[in-house]
Scaffold this active site. Sequence first.
Site, PDB file in Angstrom:
ATOM      1  N   GLU A 299       0.828  -1.202   0.000  1.00 39.04           N
ATOM      2  CA  GLU A 299       0.000   0.000   0.000  1.00 39.04           C
ATOM      3  C   GLU A 299       0.869   1.262   0.000  1.00 39.04           C
ATOM      4  OE1 GLU A 299      -2.768   2.362  -0.486  1.00 39.04           O
ATOM      5  OE2 GLU A 299      -3.589   0.421   0.099  1.00 39.04           O
ATOM      6  N   ASP A 303       1.037   4.018  -3.033  1.00 34.89           N
ATOM      7  CA  ASP A 303       0.612   5.401  -2.823  1.00 34.89           C
ATOM      8  C   ASP A 303       1.717   6.395  -3.157  1.00 34.89           C
ATOM      9  OD1 ASP A 303      -1.744   4.327  -1.962  1.00 34.89           O
ATOM     10  OD2 ASP A 303      -1.523   4.868   0.141  1.00 34.89           O
ATOM     11  N   SER A 517      -7.336   2.176  -3.656  1.00 40.57           N
ATOM     12  CA  SER A 517      -6.047   2.675  -3.178  1.00 40.57           C
ATOM     13  C   SER A 517      -5.201   3.178  -4.338  1.00 40.57           C
ATOM     14  CB  SER A 517      -5.278   1.569  -2.445  1.00 40.57           C
ATOM     15  OG  SER A 517      -5.751   1.396  -1.142  1.00 40.57           O
TER      16      SER A 517
END
Length: 557
Positions: A299, A303, A517
């Site tokens: 994640e 990002d 995400s």
Amino acid sequence: MKFVTLFVFPFAAALASTAPFRGCKQKVKESIHGPPRGWYEHSPAPKHHILELKIALSQPKFPELEQHLWEISDPSHARYGAHLSKQETETLMAPCSKTLDIVSEWLALHGLAEEDVVRSSARDWVTIRVPVSLAEEMLDTTYYVYKHTETGESIIRTTSYSLPDILHDHVDLIQPTTMFTRFKAFKSTLHRNKEVQPAVSCSPGETIAGPAGNAVNASCNSTITLSCLRQLYNAENYATTDKNNNALGITGFAYQYVNNEDLQQFYQAQNPSAYGSNYTLISINGGKNNQSYDAAGDEADLDTQFGFGLTWPTRRTFYTTGGEPPFTPDLATPNDTNEPYTDWLEYVLSQDDVPQTISTSYGDDEQSVPYTYATRVCAGMASLGVRGVSLLFSSGDGGVGDGNPDPATQICKSNDGQNRTKFLPTFPASCPYVTAVGGTTNIPETAAIFSSGGFSNYFTRPAYQEAAVSAYLAKLGTDTYKGLYNSTGRAFPDVAAQSEYFSIIYQGQPQLIDGTSCASPAFAGFVSMLNDARINARKAPLGFLNPFLYSTGYKAL
């Protein structure tokens, strides 16, 4: 005589400090029917265990702050873009002096002096560290260790707590008490395909038409790169700068660490000009950024690689916030500080310099968050918005439910003890003061099958989306999904962006990843570019986006 005087004065002061509570009854402040689905009571909490209690004090001027937010975020209003300063905002966040006094007296009654108390910058949050035994006395409750049936994680919580009735108008909430939520990353799938090659810039060849009629490399229908996003969203030739104070922030929770080698490898593949550049790392509540490959967070890698890769050389910040489970209370780990989101929010609000655009890819089912906590955190979002910050949140990856495709094991049920079948909105995406980002796929774009959306059960529909949502509901029909959602609630997501087959570097290897995400940091990257252009033109940053998006901004999407 002198001895008597010295003795009597402190005694009289002590009596005076307890006077407001004399004769007060303990009254339940908050309770839930029992632990939410998946949790069970394991054992009494150890009395010596240290709890970090956060006490939210009432904010009587919040309606005034909210009115400022509506006005400065509305392009048709004369005050559009006239964001408030930190000092002006904190004046509207602050509790009244009576609240400060009576809560301090209550704390002193339990032996807590001012030096035992940590206050937020606006003095609207109070943090104390107390053993379970004292917390139980203060809150007239009993704490237990609860365990999760699937993950095995343990937390210390209660299902009800009370306060003296005189405090109820001065205290909005105290946590950790009844909150069992676990803010998790919204990523649907990590494709561990070893045949995936490192991403390269899309080469000339077959093209397809983008939404603005512009040519987009056909390979972008199977693999999303920085170049694909710039082509698709018509920013291929826009160059940002690091000279104008514009900044992008990415949040990290749940032990998600940015691997710097992965980031540099990604830069080499997709944005060579950024190779060798760095970002600002801010640790909150003991947050770390472990650089071993085993600790790399998919994640966090996703990002930052796409958020920072799109916006380089704009100033970039990664917030790593500690305090997220798994947590097992024992003598070796006597502290329970797993309420990370309020820690992050309190820190950012205390800063003079905050990135104009911040992306967060974490959340949970709205119903797993106590109403008081959700409304108070949402008020904190408004406090950032009024200062000119655009907050982007992934909408979630469970569709309108829990994301489980098997009807036999789906859990689209209320957790209020009634087990009613219902759609499950997500939080913080459901907060009306943030921009929720859903997911699309393919070119032309269609909704990604996992992208969450729906209607809040906590927040009423804000005026800025009334026309759009009313038109949508009219097309849907009153009988469609009747009883499964709150038709008067705040609707989300507000926007959507590509969310499938994002090519990242994870633990040194190219991988493809899906989820909202992907969408949130990607959309945030383009918002940051717009802020860059506005600041260069001596205009205010966009700030809270939604009133603009629903009134005129949608025409450019």
